[in-house]
Design a protein around this motif. Sequence first.
Motif, mmCIF file in Angstrom:
data_model
loop_
_atom_site.group_PDB
_atom_site.id
_atom_site.type_symbol
_atom_site.label_atom_id
_atom_site.label_comp_id
_atom_site.label_asym_id
_atom_site.label_seq_id
_atom_site.Cartn_x
_atom_site.Cartn_y
_atom_site.Cartn_z
ATOM 1 N N ILE A 88 0.842 -1.196 0.000
ATOM 2 C CA ILE A 88 0.000 0.000 0.000
ATOM 3 C C ILE A 88 0.887 1.261 0.000
ATOM 4 N N ILE A 90 1.417 4.952 1.196
ATOM 5 C CA ILE A 90 0.891 5.814 2.254
ATOM 6 C C ILE A 90 1.571 7.178 2.181
ATOM 7 N N PRO A 91 1.024 8.089 1.392
ATOM 8 C CA PRO A 91 1.634 9.407 1.257
ATOM 9 C C PRO A 91 1.678 10.119 2.611
ATOM 10 N N GLY A 92 2.782 10.776 2.882
ATOM 11 C CA GLY A 92 2.887 11.575 4.106
ATOM 12 C C GLY A 92 3.502 10.828 5.283
ATOM 13 N N VAL A 93 3.554 9.496 5.219
ATOM 14 C CA VAL A 93 4.203 8.744 6.296
ATOM 15 C C VAL A 93 5.560 8.284 5.762
ATOM 16 N N VAL A 142 6.005 5.999 2.497
ATOM 17 C CA VAL A 142 5.899 4.553 2.332
ATOM 18 C C VAL A 142 5.342 4.188 0.946
ATOM 19 N N ALA B 381 -4.636 1.183 4.190
ATOM 20 C CA ALA B 381 -3.420 1.730 4.791
ATOM 21 C C ALA B 381 -3.360 1.362 6.277
ATOM 22 N N TYR B 384 -2.297 -2.174 6.626
ATOM 23 C CA TYR B 384 -0.866 -2.308 6.311
ATOM 24 C C TYR B 384 -0.011 -1.928 7.526
ATOM 25 N N LEU B 398 -0.807 8.182 12.829
ATOM 26 C CA LEU B 398 0.151 8.306 11.726
ATOM 27 C C LEU B 398 -0.545 8.724 10.436
ATOM 28 N N LEU B 399 -1.685 8.096 10.167
ATOM 29 C CA LEU B 399 -2.393 8.386 8.919
ATOM 30 C C LEU B 399 -2.992 9.790 8.924
ATOM 31 N N ALA B 402 -0.265 12.240 8.488
ATOM 32 C CA ALA B 402 0.151 12.231 7.083
ATOM 33 C C ALA B 402 -0.830 13.031 6.232
ATOM 34 N N PHE B 403 -2.105 12.898 6.566
ATOM 35 C CA PHE B 403 -3.140 13.630 5.847
ATOM 36 C C PHE B 403 -2.964 15.144 6.030
ATOM 37 N N GLU B 405 -0.225 16.678 6.882
ATOM 38 C CA GLU B 405 1.142 17.088 6.539
ATOM 39 C C GLU B 405 1.201 18.086 5.371
#
Lengths: 252, 428
Positions: A88, A90-93, A142, B381, B384, B398-399, B402-403, B405
């Motif tokens: 997968i 994962i934008p931003g991580v 990622v 995600a 994962y 974390l997600l 990231a969103f 960010e």
Amino acid sequence: MITIKNLHASVDGKEILRGINLEVKAGEVHAIMGPNGSGKSTLSSVLAGREDYEVTEGEVTFNGKNLLELSTEDRAREGLFLAFQYPIEIPGVSNINFLRTALNEIRHYHGQEEIPAKDFLALVKEKQKLVELDVKLTNRSVNEGFSGGEKKRNEIFQMAMLNPKLAILDETDSGLDIDALRIVAQGVNTLKSKENATILITHYQRLLDYIVPDYVHILYKGRIVKSGGKELALELEAKGYDEIKKEFEIAE
Amino acid sequence: MSLAETKSAVTQQLMESLQKQAPKIAFIPDAEIVSAIRQLEEKGIPNNKHEDYKYCNIEACIRREFKSVEQSFQSLGIEDIAAYKIDEAINLVVLNGAYSAELSEKVIAKGISIKSLNDISGKEKDLIASQAKSFSDSLIALNTVFCNNGLFFKVEKNNAIPMPVHIIYINNTDKPSLSNSRSFIHIETGSELTLIESFVNAGTGKVFSNYVSEKLLDENAKLTCYTFQNEGAASYSVHTNSVKVNRYANYSNTTLTLSGELVRNNHNVELAASNCEAHLNGLFLTKGTQLVDNHTLIDHQMPNCESNELYKGIASGKSSGTFNGKIFVRKDAQKTNAYQSSKNILLSDDATINTKPQLEIYADDVKCSHGTSTGKIDTDALFYLKARGIGEESARKLLLQAFAEEVIEKIEVESLKERILQLFEKTL
């Protein structure tokens, strides 16, 4: 290591796994082969704890624990690792932040201290080499914008970092060119030890030229219909899945 | 009772309670004050019947939460401000709607002029209310009639101010009160400024804050703004930011909303000459019964201008968030580039997101686009991350980080960025 007994699982009411039995011991490499739709990916998803699948019957014991009662994260913390067929994005991580979080949560689960930053970076550097992963990629988000081969190498890199007891490689060979396949296989072979075990899920025999299995199982219509040594894969390659299909349609 | 009567009753009562303590305003032209009073009498405080306030009923909020308006404002000492300051900036304080020279830091940078609105010259007076027009919105009108001694801030011609300026708008009351802050920020030709505006609430009483800020960018000026809203659960606020951008000038605003029971933002940007640009970004995080409503209006009046908008929201509990982005492209605004994007995550079944792009294009040679998405957290995600041993809560964090960010990375003031990141993580 892991014992699967009479495992049945369905998705949206449709039964996909119809009584899987399998035992994998430490130090062993098992390959599970089968045609499309035989349940290979369902098996790996069920073992990793994906919620879309409902286990209707059977049991799975992993290191003496009832695997099916554990959450996805606890399965990983107990040492089960699934290399995804489709990793997968994962934008931003960032890869680094992701791995440090994962590693520390696993350590925390086992009552260990967080890994010191210096040791962590040294570990990253060491494991990166193993799969020839570009340093730039580890600092990126990622899997974001990774090529197919880079994604697969990143899976093995994560596996190397987390050092699991049981690794399930779900179609890790799909979409890889011969060089990438060699790198991935070399990574897996290097990580192999007497303490851990590997399950290779694959459609093609090709991967098994690089990672030699101790046992090969053929999955068809949700059951393991045939098991043997590494020569079974060659036989399958020679005959094709149609033979197997014929043989077991009749038996059914 | 008819609708019209209810509307005027709330407005009338509010005006009466404010009038008791209202100082005489000398810095806004009489004609504008007359227009403001007329607007309030005719239109009243907006409710959900008003198209622009469909999801943000200010009248109901005032009727419910501010039955009595006591105007019980308290002063604060330097030590009370310390925690809100940003070290690398020049910190200025607007307390209970009035500029406080005592609480503000002395400005040593060349080219900056700071005054209270009561002390501005005749020429400067002509600027006030030139952008925030009372007839366009009753809350601007309310501010125009009742604003206190606000702040006039100017960067004189050809000065690039090397450190950020931070205006702390702070209210301190122990009983329900309504404050009307006003400021005017003028960046003269060829000058540059980074401006942080923080909105906080130090008191125990409920506050309705009705902020109006006018910002004028002369030719080739650059203003980078951060609007940092963290007023807490006892606060209800409307922020009107009326900006005029001239030739070759560059305006940007990043609005970060972390708390406040009701927060309404009206960002009105006029691209009044050719070759100028505006960038509006926003991030809001709502919980409980919070309501955050972002309205942006970018008015492309002349050719070769560019605007970009990126708003992101995360709503949980029974909260609701709105993004309404209007873009006008006038007949003369050929070669306009305008982009708008609104992305949102809903964390609960009871949370609401309203998002509405509104493009009105009268020119034929333009590039305009908009996109919006609202959904739940990405379960693939999440799986994962969990499959690597990361627990549910950390994985979600974390997600969500990231969103966010994409917006947070736009903050170029390091210590502000850190503060936001910390608060963001705490609030999640």
